[in-house]
Design an enzyme around this catalytic site. Structure first.
Site, PDB file in Angstrom:
ATOM      1  N   GLU A  87      10.706 -93.100  46.315  1.00 16.49           N
ATOM      2  CA  GLU A  87      10.419 -93.851  47.535  1.00 16.49           C
ATOM      3  C   GLU A  87       9.469 -93.037  48.397  1.00 16.49           C
ATOM      4  OE1 GLU A  87      13.140 -93.987  50.856  1.00 16.49           O
ATOM      5  OE2 GLU A  87      12.112 -92.068  50.841  1.00 16.49           O
ATOM      6  N   CYS A 119      16.848 -95.280  46.229  1.00 17.62           N
ATOM      7  CA  CYS A 119      17.252 -94.119  45.427  1.00 17.62           C
ATOM      8  C   CYS A 119      17.502 -94.451  43.958  1.00 17.62           C
ATOM      9  CB  CYS A 119      18.503 -93.485  46.020  1.00 17.62           C
ATOM     10  SG  CYS A 119      18.255 -92.936  47.698  1.00 17.62           S
ATOM     11  N   HIS A 243      25.294 -91.249  42.325  1.00 19.61           N
ATOM     12  CA  HIS A 243      24.258 -90.985  43.326  1.00 19.61           C
ATOM     13  C   HIS A 243      24.862 -90.137  44.455  1.00 19.61           C
ATOM     14  CE1 HIS A 243      20.969 -91.157  45.963  1.00 19.61           C
ATOM     15  NE2 HIS A 243      21.557 -91.940  46.837  1.00 19.61           N
TER      16      HIS A 243
END
Ligand SMILES: [Zn+2]
Lengths: 359, 130
Positions: A87, A119, A243
């Site tokens: 990103e 993400c 994550h």
């Protein structure tokens, strides 16, 4: 151009890159009059990586990709696809992947695209690169997650947004595979928990909304569906990686599903790395591959705001022992004695947070 | 750096591509049309190594335009083997850490960016190996 029946595909090379600069949570909190202990205990964050002024998503992606090729023993010209998920692509228009492909010598006979999904962009690149190998379209495909993300000064995200990259080379030659991919699952909905509009420098987030209906719902939904598909339970895995937007979320999302702390910690890097966004669960996977034993099962579940998760079930092969020391290990980079702690002023300069006269 | 000039240098700055003289074996970086040793004109493609040692260095404190934000920064001549010496910046190092003989590796870095809106030039920089 099919290449005939594919037996099984998997990772044939991997690499991570973590820049040497760090900033401690206390140093950021001091500037904004915030309470450092609440970030350290509440979010389990101690420090984060910071890119040097001459580093960006592209430079870190190149280094991680070179390590992946080195471990695989594969030349760049054999790579049929290069996908960079981020990103923080340096250009708004002009792909990162072309520079990476040029630097590793994959040009010109190569498919290339940049991925974006907050993400989750890194795991998307992995998913697609592996799929093309599996279909027989290409011999080797490279999936990379890399970010040098920014949080607005004083915002909660500033304590976590960090820098790093991980690259995975996929192939189908059984003798080259170090981790076979046995199952995948993707899980997504339209959930506006975090976003950045065009021309805006910093992202915005819906504060607490990013937790329950976003991160936890999708990470859990993907993990549960993936384990059901695989017919496996948490105890069947040696390692699991989620994550890592902070230290707390990935630990909690693992524990609440019945994974133990021991299964989580190997790939749990965020307490001292911060949130590397597209790099987060992929870098965690590299840290696991650095120590995993042949025959062990690994589950990886990414998360990207917006929102969705990609899940993978890997099985480590004997080949891992022959390749892991051909490039720097991830923990060695994270805990390096070359770490350099920045004060907030230097950090702000490095990250372009100070407005200057235009030349 | 202009976009065309940036583009022409990519094989060297991105991939360290060099040429090896077929007659005398001299490695040329960047490649040339004629070998300065034996005047040979036939070459085979090769790469220079991505590790080496600092032969000499200097610290730039008053930087030219485009590099002022980076000052002070180090520039070194690095011996990468095969008789090849390259001139490049040294990154991730404090000026007082620099030393002749210091082992380095070449990493991919941003070398220059043309303001906030221009093209970003990438290339190699030496980074200490400890
Ligand atoms: Zn010659």
């Amino acid at each position: 151009m099919g290449r005939g029946q594919i037996d099984r595909v998997g990772i044939v090379g991997y690499g991570a890159y973590i820049p040497r600069n760090r900033i401690k949570v206390e140093e950021i909190a001091k500037v904004w009059g915030a309470d450092a202990p609440s970030y350290k205990k509440g979010l389990m964050l101690q420090e984060k990586s910071v890119p040097g002024p001459d580093q960006d998503t592209i430079t870190m992606a190149v280094e991680a990709a070179r390590y992946a090729l080195k471990r695989a023993g594969v030349g760049g010209q054999k790579v049929g696809a290069v996908y960079v998920g981020s990103e923080s692509h340096p250009y708004a228009v002009k792909p990162s992947g072309t520079t990476v492909a040029e630097a590793i010598g994959a040009v010109p006979d190569c498919h290339c695209a940049d991925f974006e999904f907050a993400c989750k962009a890194g795991s998307e690149g992995m998913f697609v690169a592996m799929g093309l190998v599996k279909s027989g379209e290409i011999e080797y495909g490279l999936g990379i997650g890399a970010d040098t993300s920014q949080g607005a000064p004083g915002d909660a995200l500033e304590y976590s947004a960090s820098a790093g990259a991980a690259a995975f080379l996929f192939g189908d030659k059984q003798e080259q595979i170090i981790a076979e991919c046995h199952f995948t699952h993707s899980y997504m909905t339209d959930t506006p928990d975090f976003w950045r509009r065009e021309y805006q420098f910093y992202p915005r987030h819906a504060s607490r909304f990013t937790g329950e209906p976003a991160y936890f719902k999708h990470s859990l939904g993907c993990s549960q569906a993936l384990m059901k598909k695989a017919g496996m339970k948490p105890k069947d895995f040696a390692h699991v990686v989620f994550h890592q937007p902070n230290g707390k979320f990935p630990m909690n999302v693992g524990l609440m599903q019945g994974f133990t702390r021991e299964q989580i910690v190997t790939g749990w890097l965020s307490p001292t790395l911060g949130n590397t966004y597209s790099g987060a669960s992929p870098i965690g996977l590299t840290a696991i591959l650095d120590v995993a034993k042949p025959g062990e099962w690994i589950m990886m579940v990414s998360y990207g705001s917006g929102a969705g998760s990609d899940g993978f079930v890997w099985k480590v092969t004997e080949r891992i022992n022959a390749v892991r020391d051909l490039a720097p290990r991830t923990r060695a980079q994270l805990d390096s004695n070359r770490k350099k702690y920045l004060d907030y002023g230097t950090y702000a300069k490095f990250r372009g947070k100070i407005k200057k006269l235009a030349h | 750096m202009s976009s065309p000039r940036n583009w022409r240098g990519m094989p060297q700055r991105y991939r360290l591509e060099a040429a090896k003289c077929k007659k005398c074996g001299k490695v040329l970086f960047p490649p040339r049309l004629v070998c300065p040793e034996c005047h040979g004109r036939e070459f085979e493609p090769t790469h220079i190594g991505n590790t080496g040692k600092v032969e000499t260095f200097t610290v730039i404190r008053v930087a030219p335009s485009g590099f002022t934000d980076q000052a002070p920064y180090a520039v070194a001549i690095v011996n990468v083997g095969d008789g090849v010496r390259i001139l490049c910046q040294v990154a991730d190092v404090e000026p007082e850490e620099l030393a002749i003989g210091m082992p380095v590796k070449l990493e991919f870095r941003k070398v220059q960016s043309d303001g906030e809106s221009g093209v970003i030039s990438y290339g190699y920089k030496a980074v200490p190996v400890f």
